[in-house]
Design an enzyme around this catalytic site. Structure first.
Site, PDB file in Angstrom:
ATOM      1  N   TYR A  38      -1.551  17.456  -1.609  1.00  0.00           N
ATOM      2  CA  TYR A  38      -1.260  17.878  -0.244  1.00  0.00           C
ATOM      3  C   TYR A  38      -1.695  16.793   0.745  1.00  0.00           C
ATOM      4  CZ  TYR A  38      -0.229  21.451   3.295  1.00  0.00           C
ATOM      5  OH  TYR A  38       0.323  22.183   4.323  1.00  0.00           O
ATOM      6  N   GLY A  39      -1.252  15.563   0.463  1.00  0.00           N
ATOM      7  CA  GLY A  39      -1.531  14.452   1.370  1.00  0.00           C
ATOM      8  C   GLY A  39      -0.471  14.364   2.453  1.00  0.00           C
ATOM      9  N   GLN A  41       2.636  13.065   2.556  1.00  0.00           N
ATOM     10  CA  GLN A  41       3.978  13.532   2.180  1.00  0.00           C
ATOM     11  C   GLN A  41       3.945  14.953   1.635  1.00  0.00           C
ATOM     12  OE1 GLN A  41       7.154  12.620   2.362  1.00  0.00           O
ATOM     13  NE2 GLN A  41       6.778  10.722   3.481  1.00  0.00           N
ATOM     14  N   VAL A  98      -2.874   7.564  -9.723  1.00  0.00           N
ATOM     15  CA  VAL A  98      -3.419   8.850 -10.165  1.00  0.00           C
ATOM     16  C   VAL A  98      -2.373   9.660 -10.924  1.00  0.00           C
ATOM     17  CG1 VAL A  98      -4.396  11.043  -9.334  1.00  0.00           C
ATOM     18  CG2 VAL A  98      -5.066   8.880  -8.260  1.00  0.00           C
ATOM     19  N   GLN A  99      -1.110   9.457 -10.619  1.00  0.00           N
ATOM     20  CA  GLN A  99      -0.049  10.292 -11.181  1.00  0.00           C
ATOM     21  C   GLN A  99      -0.047  10.369 -12.703  1.00  0.00           C
ATOM     22  OE1 GLN A  99       3.833   9.420  -9.590  1.00  0.00           O
ATOM     23  NE2 GLN A  99       3.199   9.746  -7.470  1.00  0.00           N
ATOM     24  N   HIS A 121       8.654   8.321  -5.156  1.00  0.00           N
ATOM     25  CA  HIS A 121       8.589   6.883  -5.427  1.00  0.00           C
ATOM     26  C   HIS A 121       8.733   6.713  -6.929  1.00  0.00           C
ATOM     27  CE1 HIS A 121       7.707   2.710  -5.284  1.00  0.00           C
ATOM     28  NE2 HIS A 121       6.441   2.790  -5.640  1.00  0.00           N
ATOM     29  N   GLU A 208       7.157  -4.247   0.676  1.00  0.00           N
ATOM     30  CA  GLU A 208       5.727  -4.159   0.984  1.00  0.00           C
ATOM     31  C   GLU A 208       5.047  -5.511   0.852  1.00  0.00           C
ATOM     32  OE1 GLU A 208       5.063   0.417  -0.696  1.00  0.00           O
ATOM     33  OE2 GLU A 208       4.487  -1.326  -1.903  1.00  0.00           O
ATOM     34  N   GLU A 240      -1.404 -13.014  21.417  1.00  0.00           N
ATOM     35  CA  GLU A 240      -0.094 -13.635  21.211  1.00  0.00           C
ATOM     36  C   GLU A 240       0.441 -13.476  19.799  1.00  0.00           C
ATOM     37  OE1 GLU A 240       1.708 -14.646  23.603  1.00  0.00           O
ATOM     38  OE2 GLU A 240       0.135 -14.402  25.089  1.00  0.00           O
ATOM     39  N   GLU A 244       0.981  -8.346  20.497  1.00  0.00           N
ATOM     40  CA  GLU A 244       2.326  -8.233  21.049  1.00  0.00           C
ATOM     41  C   GLU A 244       3.403  -8.020  19.984  1.00  0.00           C
ATOM     42  OE1 GLU A 244       3.403 -11.099  23.978  1.00  0.00           O
ATOM     43  OE2 GLU A 244       1.481 -10.954  25.039  1.00  0.00           O
TER      44      GLU A 244
END
Length: 341
Positions: A38-39, A41, A98-99, A121, A208, A240, A244
């Site tokens: 229950y994180g 997602q 962990v899965q 995923h 990523e 900079e 930004e």
């Protein structure tokens, strides 16, 4: 449904795109969806499914903040084993590393013929860390946005685009189940693109590593160091080269690269088009291709799996090293001057 031509490798046009009219929530009737984790997602998908009148159970470790959040949201969280036993569709939304442990310890023994396993995923399926039995469906529904956005858009009657992939179609209904699930969490309101576990996993890791996290953070840090080493104030360098960036990314997010160029000064636009390719040049693209090959071959996956098995020594070393960089000290000080943040 919008259909466009695709190729297995090489230049692509676009995938098939599915919308609300292509999905039937009735496919989920009589089935229980088990949300494991229950994180960020897990919470949004569980709540959206509940609001779509689907039968949902939630699994979370008792006593954790996520367990308490689930209770606050009106759930009665149970163990992963109990959820897997009750569920016909098991959605695993714990961390990638962990899965496999959760699957082997609490889920595998409770899978029955005709059940379905669902992912957002593809890492553990694509790299064979989870090998489901052959007599179940295995598919993916991956919203292309953080859980908070998925929930927010759903509550507004809108949706976040998503990806759909089928790895194993034992019942002959895996795709229909995936589309129904995507509709239940709101993705078909915006459009769901058909892909594969291979493509989703490899492009996700690549993005990523070379752009979203790795490429951007390394570029920002190198630019900051260049200005500081040349004698400029660290505060000016931070503004900079880091602060930004959000302004530019917001414009790219909303109107694309060309649209961003029309919203900055002509000086900035000319510098972008003439100097940018000198920074991100062919040698950088060559390195990107090497990184992509490491992902495709499984080299990165093996490295990350072994890193976790060893207790993450390199991970912790690099994290602490980055946390102590001057850009972090300067940034923290400057952000304190910005109460709106």
């Amino acid at each position: 449904m919008i259909t466009r031509e695709t190729n297995a490798k090489g230049p692509r046009i676009m995938a098939q795109v599915y919308y609300d009219d292509d999905a039937n929530l009735d496919v989920l009737k009589g089935k229980t969806v088990a949300i494991i984790g229950y994180g960020i997602q897990g919470r949004c998908q569980a709540l959206n499914l509940r609001d779509s009148k689907c039968d949902v159970v939630v699994a979370e470790l008792e006593g954790t903040p996520n367990w308490q959040q689930a209770r606050d949201d009106g759930w009665q969280p149970i163990s992963a084993a109990e959820a897997a036993e009750q569920g016909n569709i098991i959605q695993i939304l714990t961390q990638d590393d962990v899965q496999p442990k959760v699957y082997r310890a609490e889920i595998e023994a409770h899978l029955e013929e005709g059940d379905a396993m669902l992912f957002s995923h593809g890492f553990n399926i694509h790299f064979h860390q989870i090998i489901p039995p052959e007599n179940i469906d295995v598919f993916m529904v991956a919203p292309k946005g953080p859980g908070s956005l998925v929930r927010d858009q759903f509550e507004k009657g809108q949706g976040v685009p998503g990806l759909l992939a089928v790895h194993q179609d034992y019942t002959g209904q895996a795709k229909e189940l995936g589309l129904a699930y995507a509709k239940g969490i709101g993705c078909t309101r915006a459009g769901v693109l058909e892909t594969t576990f291979e493509e989703e996993t490899e492009t996700d890791l690549f993005g990523e590593q070379v752009v979203l996290c790795g490429g951007v953070s390394a570029l920002i840090t190198a630019a900051f160091e260049t200005l500081v080493e040349a004698g400029y104030q660290p505060e000016s360098a931070y503004f900079e080269c880091c602060h930004e960036l959000k302004l530019i990314m917001d414009m790219i997010y909303e109107v694309g690269i060309s649209g961003m160029r029309k919203r900055v000064s002509d000086t900035a636009e000319y510098g972008d088009m003439t100097r940018g390719p000198r920074v991100i040049n062919e040698s950088v693209k060559d390195e990107m291709q090497r990184i992509l090959k490491e992902i495709q071959s499984g080299e990165f996956a093996r490295e990350w799996i072994l890193e976790n098995q060893a207790g993450r020594p390199k991970y912790h070393q690099l994290y602490e090293q980055g946390k102590r960089h001057q850009i972090e000290e300067v940034g923290a000080k400057l952000r304190d001057m910005m109460p709106w943040m």
